[in-house]
Motif scaffolding. Structure first.
Motif, PDB file in Angstrom:
ATOM      1  N   ILE A 280       0.840  -1.201   0.000  1.00 41.84           N
ATOM      2  CA  ILE A 280       0.000   0.000   0.000  1.00 41.84           C
ATOM      3  C   ILE A 280       0.877   1.253   0.000  1.00 41.84           C
ATOM      4  N   ILE A 281       1.869   1.262   0.867  1.00 40.96           N
ATOM      5  CA  ILE A 281       2.763   2.427   0.936  1.00 40.96           C
ATOM      6  C   ILE A 281       3.457   2.611  -0.416  1.00 40.96           C
ATOM      7  N   ARG A 282       3.851   1.494  -1.013  1.00 36.41           N
ATOM      8  CA  ARG A 282       4.549   1.583  -2.298  1.00 36.41           C
ATOM      9  C   ARG A 282       3.609   2.113  -3.377  1.00 36.41           C
ATOM     10  N   ASP A 283       2.395   1.613  -3.406  1.00 37.93           N
ATOM     11  CA  ASP A 283       1.419   2.090  -4.392  1.00 37.93           C
ATOM     12  C   ASP A 283       1.222   3.590  -4.274  1.00 37.93           C
ATOM     13  N   GLU A 284       1.056   4.058  -3.040  1.00 41.55           N
ATOM     14  CA  GLU A 284       0.802   5.483  -2.854  1.00 41.55           C
ATOM     15  C   GLU A 284       2.019   6.296  -3.243  1.00 41.55           C
ATOM     16  N   SER A 285       3.191   5.735  -2.971  1.00 43.40           N
ATOM     17  CA  SER A 285       4.415   6.417  -3.340  1.00 43.40           C
ATOM     18  C   SER A 285       4.501   6.577  -4.863  1.00 43.40           C
ATOM     19  N   TYR A 286       4.153   5.518  -5.580  1.00 47.35           N
ATOM     20  CA  TYR A 286       4.141   5.602  -7.046  1.00 47.35           C
ATOM     21  C   TYR A 286       3.079   6.572  -7.543  1.00 47.35           C
ATOM     22  N   TYR A 287       1.971   6.638  -6.816  1.00 44.22           N
ATOM     23  CA  TYR A 287       0.920   7.563  -7.240  1.00 44.22           C
ATOM     24  C   TYR A 287       1.393   9.017  -7.134  1.00 44.22           C
ATOM     25  N   PHE A 288       2.114   9.321  -6.049  1.00 48.28           N
ATOM     26  CA  PHE A 288       2.541  10.704  -5.847  1.00 48.28           C
ATOM     27  C   PHE A 288       3.789  11.055  -6.660  1.00 48.28           C
ATOM     28  N   ASN A 289       4.494  10.047  -7.128  1.00 45.32           N
ATOM     29  CA  ASN A 289       5.754  10.305  -7.817  1.00 45.32           C
ATOM     30  C   ASN A 289       5.631  11.250  -9.028  1.00 45.32           C
ATOM     31  N   PRO A 290       4.663  11.030  -9.938  1.00 42.54           N
ATOM     32  CA  PRO A 290       4.578  11.931 -11.104  1.00 42.54           C
ATOM     33  C   PRO A 290       4.339  13.384 -10.720  1.00 42.54           C
ATOM     34  N   ILE A 291       3.637  13.597  -9.625  1.00 43.15           N
ATOM     35  CA  ILE A 291       3.409  14.980  -9.188  1.00 43.15           C
ATOM     36  C   ILE A 291       4.736  15.633  -8.858  1.00 43.15           C
TER      37      ILE A 291
END
Lengths: 526, 392
Positions: A280-291
């Motif tokens: 979950i933490i990894r998914d969210e990290s990838y989600y915020f990465n492009p921003i």
């Protein structure tokens, strides 16, 4: 949770009008919902990065606490927050006057256009609100069954490593490689993108090795080639590589940027709930990465269009234009010791538009050294608008700066680097050379100015110990933070963890933590 | 909305409080905190609260980016702007540095109260002090022109005009007469307020070492914190004495020393004179904190006379801290071989503590005297508890 703060009638009319104007401008965005929030609500939303439901963790509370202190004292002004979601959700602070509200709505539509079209966001989940809520459910379920303290401690450890993902990858990697290796039929699977990339890359490399291309020494002078790359030399190199090849069967086969993925797949210590939380933490990290990797572009793009709509398209209206100009000047002010991403972004987009309108690009222009002629250069190309739309679609910050922050731009905008002068403890302008300024800037942007760290070996010293490697580029790691982070890494890995780096003099250094004590070893040269 | 943040905030504050509480014993003797005195907010460094990451270390010659006029070498900003060299990152750099938690003195006192189980101070029984202040709150019919309020006055005039039938809608004309006039009027409000003054009396004779003073300083910081949370106006008076007593400022109090003899009476005498001149005991809650190594010259009991007759009736509490750091603890040889010492040398106790205790047993005001003996920094914590646990 129900969001109640809908727009008033006037605000809604303004929104409709702005939406139309934005479409006229060529912006292409998701449906966007606006919510007006008061000061406290707004801070809560920011603390949660805009998501109405997130898992419980004290870091959000800390964020909220800090926001209350900062904004409450009149520092910094945050007016809006948009979530990259379809439909997009935009929060607007209701503490501002109508003309600012209109500005922000225009700004928001351009952000959403960016989210929808920029390639970095292509693979992000557009239903993230629900995903985040599901994450919250999962974690809260574990909090109930496993225990609050245990889960919190584990999340602490995960968050400490959340930046160890492949920040250059466009999309989150769902690993297929392992399955492919075992079944060895991945060529038949057209969906296995990462695998394909690997195998084609390997083939190329193999070819290069067999022709000797791979290790041929380079020389400026072709006549030297025969002397340097003698057949004997090439043969010995080829042998060396082939000898090494069968020996080198490590896990990972190549250094792995996605440390979290490697841990998820290889840690023998993680239980099911821990794996769930970590992913979950990894998914969210990838989600915020492009921003993170498009911050300057995104803000520049949004500012460019809000300014265009407010002034050229007259959305500021007669009664608001002065108020608008004042606040806009504030947002776009330059700073002697900092780069303002809004200001830099908008200037770059304007510069690109101007250059492609006038044809100020390409070899012919670059080779023109006469200052006057360069300045008056105008081929009536008129492709500025087209170009900036293309740029917003196909670049991230690194590429944006590298490509479009030209020497002229740096000189005209008076950008410089500065250093602390230890003699009188003042920051002084250090260098105004455009190439140098650009380089420093690119360094800051690379991996968000954080060290690049990869997994080198998951079976280090043949004892399933984990060896990470910091790609040293002149800057040393902070020792205290490194040690604390290693402790968290140990929580996830369960056996001794190492990170290989270098000292400021370039000598290798190895930090290790075995669960009980820290060790710092002078490593053998890698 | 966004309900989880409340829970997260509570958890965050609990973590902070827990950390402060856990470290309270250490915090109390932390030198760094002492320097932060005087501000309303104390910043407590909590290195464990942030989430660590692999980050770069600080490098002195690091370059940042900026924008503006100037040529190479031009100064642009003073160097104390922390973290600015990080350039672009500095703008959003929250959480990058060690977390320093801002705690107000009151919060700190509250944590201390919970941890030390300190009772709230009961204000001095017979007299409560009221502070008066004036507030414009109502209207009256007489007053100076400067306080005339037009709106209510004309409203009265309008009422009168309508009532008397003179009002003409077409051509409204309202004339203000004397009885229409309304003036602002004030009320005097009384707000109960207790004020307190602390006398810090310290022996600065040659026998008081820096170590002694450090301990004195730390105790006084925390008593200060606690009493400030209990009283709105708190004044501190610093007296030091050897053979004579002097009134000094805070800095001098904690730094200077003389080499003279010691006469505790002189300190009491000066305190008494100041109380008589400046602090009416019926209006002030008076505290005396005295630090000494227990040496005293004088054998005629003057100290106790002045205490019994003059000082103790006027004050809330007198706390006497005797700092007995044995001389051998800093001795290069005996500190490592304390077994070589004779028993007399091993335990050092200045005589004044015993004298004061036996005096207190007989005194009318025995409950106003608290004594404590400190052998080192580790005794600071219990001493504070003793001093402030009386609830006076």
């Amino acid at each position: 949770m129900i969001l109640k703060n809908y727009l008033t009638k006037e605000q809604n009319e303004a929104r409709k009008k702005i939406e139309e104007v934005a479409k006229e401008c060529g912006l292409d965005f998701f449906k966007t919902h606006f919510f007006m929030l008061d000061f406290d609500q707004f801070n809560r939303v920011i603390a949660n990065s805009g998501f109405p439901v997130r898992y419980n963790h004290w870091k959000f509370g800390m964020e909220y606490n800090q926001l209350n202190k900062q904004l409450g004292h009149g520092f910094g002004r945050v007016y809006e927050l948009v979530i990259n979601n379809n439909p997009a959700i935009a929060y607007v602070s209701d503490t501002i006057v109508p003309v600012h509200q209109r500005t922000i709505m225009a700004h928001v539509f351009a952000h959403v256009d960016f989210f929808k079209n920029n390639y970095a966001f292509k693979e992000t989940n557009k239903n993230m609100i629900n995903v985040m809520a599901n994450h919250a459910n999962t974690i809260n379920k574990y909090i109930k069954t496993v225990g609050e303290e245990k889960v919190e401690k584990f999340i602490d450890a995960c968050l400490s490593l959340e930046n160890l993902i492949d920040s250059e990858s466009v999309r989150i990697k769902r690993r297929h490689d392992k399955a492919c290796e075992e079944e060895d039929n991945c060529e038949n699977d057209p969906n296995c993108a990462s695998c394909q990339g690997c195998s084609s890359g390997c083939e190329e490399k193999d070819k290069k090795i067999s022709t000797g291309e791979e290790f041929r020494m380079k020389t400026k002078y072709p006549y030297m080639d025969d002397f340097i790359n003698t057949p004997e030399f090439l043969e010995s190199q080829r042998k060396k590589i082939q000898d090494e090849k069968p020996k080198k069967k490590t896990n990972p086969p190549e250094p792995e940027r996605d440390v979290l993925l490697f841990i998820l797949e290889n840690s023998e210590k993680l239980t099911k709930w821990q794996k769930d939380v970590l992913s979950i933490i990894r998914d969210e990290s990838y989600y915020f990465n492009p921003i993170g990797v498009t911050k300057i572009m995104n803000e520049g793009w949004a500012s460019y269009w809000h300014d265009y709509m407010m002034t050229e398209k007259g959305l500021a209206e007669d009664d608001g234009i002065v108020e608008y100009a004042i606040s806009n000047a504030g947002i776009l002010r330059t700073n002697k010791t900092r780069i303002n991403p809004y200001q830099l972004g908008i200037e770059l987009f304007r510069d690109i538009k101007d250059r492609w309108d006038k044809g100020k690009h390409g070899n012919e222009y670059e080779n023109e050294k006469n200052f006057q002629r360069r300045k008056k250069w105008n081929t009536q190309e008129g492709k500025g608008l087209e170009k900036i739309f293309e740029v917003r679609k196909t670049r991230n910050d690194l590429e944006f700066i590298r490509e479009f922050m030209t020497d002229d731009f740096i000189r005209e905008r008076m950008l410089y680097t500065f250093k602390l002068d230890p003699k009188d403890e003042w920051y002084k302008i250090a260098n105004k050379d455009p190439a140098h300024v650009r380089n420093i800037f690119l360094n800051q942007l690379t991996n968000f100015g954080e060290p690049v760290i990869k997994v080198l070996d998951g079976n280090y010293r043949n004892g399933k110990e984990l060896l990470l490697m910091h790609s040293f580029e002149g800057r040393i790691l902070d020792v205290i933070k490194t040690r604390k982070t290693l402790e968290n890494l140990f929580t996830l890995w369960g056996r001794t963890v190492y990170i290989h780096s270098k000292k400021s003099n370039g000598n290798p250094i190895l930090h290790a933590f075995n669960g009980l004590e820290h060790k710092t070893l002078e490593a053998k040269n890698k | 909305m966004v309900s989880n943040v409340d829970k997260d905030l509570k958890r965050f504050l609990d973590i902070i409080k827990g950390k402060i509480r856990k470290d309270l014993g250490d915090l109390i003797i932390n030198d760094e905190l002492m320097g932060k005195k005087g501000k309303e907010i104390v910043r407590i460094p909590l290195p464990g609260i942030d989430i660590p990451r692999f980050i770069y270390g600080q490098q002195e010659d690091q370059e940042g980016l900026g924008q503006g006029e100037g040529k190479e070498g031009d100064p642009i900003a003073p160097g104390d702007q922390e973290g600015e060299a990080d350039g672009q990152k500095a703008g959003e750099g929250a959480g990058q540095h060690n977390v320093e938690v801002e705690v107000t003195i009151e919060e700190l006192a509250q944590i201390m109260q919970e941890e030390l189980e300190l009772p709230n101070i009961k204000p001095k029984g017979k007299k409560r002090i009221y502070k008066e202040f004036d507030k414009f709150a109502s209207l009256r019919k007489v007053g100076p022109d400067a306080l005339l309020r037009f709106q209510p006055s004309y409203l009265e005039a309008l009422k009168r005009t309508i009532a008397s039938g003179e009002y003409n809608e077409e051509d409204p004309e309202i004339i203000l007469t004397k009885e229409d006039m309304r003036f602002r009027s004030w009320k005097t409000k009384e707000i109960p307020e207790s004020d307190a003054v602390i006398f810090y009396i310290m022996d600065v004779s040659g026998s008081m070492s820096d170590e002694h003073k450090k301990i004195a300083r730390k105790i006084s910081f925390w008593t200060d914190v606690w009493l400030r949370s209990q009283y709105k106006g708190l004044e501190s008076i610093y007296l030091m004495h050897d053979f004579d007593a002097y009134r000094v400022d805070r800095k001098t109090f904690f730094t200077s020393s003389t080499s003279g003899g010691t006469k505790i009476w002189s300190g009491y005498d000066l305190a008494n004179r100041i109380i008589n001149q400046e602090f009416n005991p019926s209006e002030w809650n008076i505290y005396i904190f005295q630090y000494s190594d227990g040496e005293n010259w004088g054998d005629n009991g003057d100290e106790f006379n002045i205490l019994e007759k003059e000082i103790l009736p006027k004050i809330n509490l007198m706390c006497y801290a005797q700092i007995d750091i044995p001389w051998w603890q800093t001795h290069p040889y005996y500190s490592r071989n304390p077994q070589q010492l004779s028993l007399d040398d091993y335990e050092v106790k200045g005589p004044y503590l015993e004298e004061l205790e036996s005096f207190a047993e007989l005194s009318k005001y025995a409950d106003k005297i608290v004594t404590s003996q400190l052998l080192g920094e580790e005794d600071i914590y219990p001493t504070i508890k003793d001093f402030l646990g009386t609830g006076k």
